[in-house]
Write a protein that holds these residues in place. Structure first.
Motif, PDB file in Angstrom:
ATOM      1  N   VAL A 110      45.402  52.849  79.516  1.00 58.19           N
ATOM      2  CA  VAL A 110      44.066  52.557  80.033  1.00 58.19           C
ATOM      3  C   VAL A 110      43.412  51.647  79.013  1.00 58.19           C
ATOM      4  O   VAL A 110      43.246  52.018  77.854  1.00 58.19           O
ATOM      5  CB  VAL A 110      43.225  53.843  80.223  1.00 58.19           C
ATOM      6  N   ARG A 111      43.079  50.424  79.461  1.00 55.48           N
ATOM      7  CA  ARG A 111      42.522  49.435  78.548  1.00 55.48           C
ATOM      8  C   ARG A 111      41.012  49.605  78.412  1.00 55.48           C
ATOM      9  O   ARG A 111      40.358  50.173  79.289  1.00 55.48           O
ATOM     10  CB  ARG A 111      42.872  48.031  79.031  1.00 55.48           C
ATOM     11  N   ALA A 112      40.465  49.076  77.338  1.00 57.61           N
ATOM     12  CA  ALA A 112      39.027  49.164  77.068  1.00 57.61           C
ATOM     13  C   ALA A 112      38.198  48.503  78.167  1.00 57.61           C
ATOM     14  O   ALA A 112      37.079  48.935  78.454  1.00 57.61           O
ATOM     15  CB  ALA A 112      38.712  48.534  75.715  1.00 57.61           C
ATOM     16  N   ASP A 113      38.761  47.484  78.832  1.00 57.66           N
ATOM     17  CA  ASP A 113      38.023  46.795  79.894  1.00 57.66           C
ATOM     18  C   ASP A 113      38.069  47.556  81.225  1.00 57.66           C
ATOM     19  O   ASP A 113      37.540  47.097  82.230  1.00 57.66           O
ATOM     20  CB  ASP A 113      38.551  45.372  80.091  1.00 57.66           C
ATOM     21  N   GLY A 114      38.697  48.720  81.230  1.00 57.44           N
ATOM     22  CA  GLY A 114      38.788  49.536  82.436  1.00 57.44           C
ATOM     23  C   GLY A 114      40.047  49.295  83.246  1.00 57.44           C
ATOM     24  O   GLY A 114      40.289  49.971  84.239  1.00 57.44           O
ATOM     25  N   VAL A 130      46.790  46.275  86.276  1.00 55.05           N
ATOM     26  CA  VAL A 130      45.744  46.379  87.290  1.00 55.05           C
ATOM     27  C   VAL A 130      44.413  46.115  86.611  1.00 55.05           C
ATOM     28  O   VAL A 130      44.047  46.807  85.664  1.00 55.05           O
ATOM     29  CB  VAL A 130      45.734  47.783  87.945  1.00 55.05           C
ATOM     30  N   ASP A 131      43.722  45.090  87.072  1.00 51.73           N
ATOM     31  CA  ASP A 131      42.416  44.742  86.504  1.00 51.73           C
ATOM     32  C   ASP A 131      41.359  45.699  86.976  1.00 51.73           C
ATOM     33  O   ASP A 131      41.457  46.286  88.066  1.00 51.73           O
ATOM     34  CB  ASP A 131      42.024  43.305  86.869  1.00 51.73           C
ATOM     35  N   SER A 132      40.286  45.824  86.219  1.00 53.36           N
ATOM     36  CA  SER A 132      39.223  46.767  86.558  1.00 53.36           C
ATOM     37  C   SER A 132      38.443  46.348  87.789  1.00 53.36           C
ATOM     38  O   SER A 132      37.772  47.167  88.396  1.00 53.36           O
ATOM     39  CB  SER A 132      38.270  46.934  85.372  1.00 53.36           C
TER      40      SER A 132
END
Length: 134
Positions: A110-114, A130-132
């Protein structure tokens, strides 16, 4: 309704089983399974990867994801040619199925950008980003 889903899947399997798709099905089979003999096409260490489930996964790949001649999919062609004769429920289910990717995923990060990094558990593949904003 569940009966619409069952009928829609039956229609899709029947349509995709036509002899007109024999060459495409053979190409898809070679692409999906490679050169491995049938008994080596699954990983016995993975509980979902038995011989029966590999046939189901291949069938789904061929009917929904594989690009047949002309760049369309079997499900896309079925919807284009038979949409007018399908019930509203069957057509709606097939349209949703065409645009979805039903699979079992594992969240790898899970990336910081969501956004997420996902692993696909049914097939060996590169992780999916998968982009936020999806």
């Amino acid at each position: 309704m569940p009966e619409d889903r069952v009928a829609a899947l039956s229609e899709l399997v029947s349509y995709g089983g036509r002899s007109a798709f024999s060459e495409d099905r053979g190409l898809a089979r070679r692409l999906y399974f490679g050169d491995r003999p049938p008994d080596e096409r699954h990983d016995p260490r993975r509980p979902t990867a038995d011989a029966d489930s590999s046939v189901v996964r291949f069938s789904f790949f061929f009917l929904v994801d594989f690009r047949i001649g002309g760049g369309d999919t079997v499900i896309g062609q079925l919807l284009r040619r038979l949409a007018g004769s399908l019930s509203i429920g069957r057509r709606a289910y097939l349209e949703l199925l065409r645009d979805s990717y039903p699979c079992v995923f594992e969240i790898l990060d899970v990336r910081a950008d969501g956004g997420l990094t996902l692993g696909i558990l049914w097939v060996e593949s590169d992780p999916v980003q998968v982009d936020s904003d999806c």
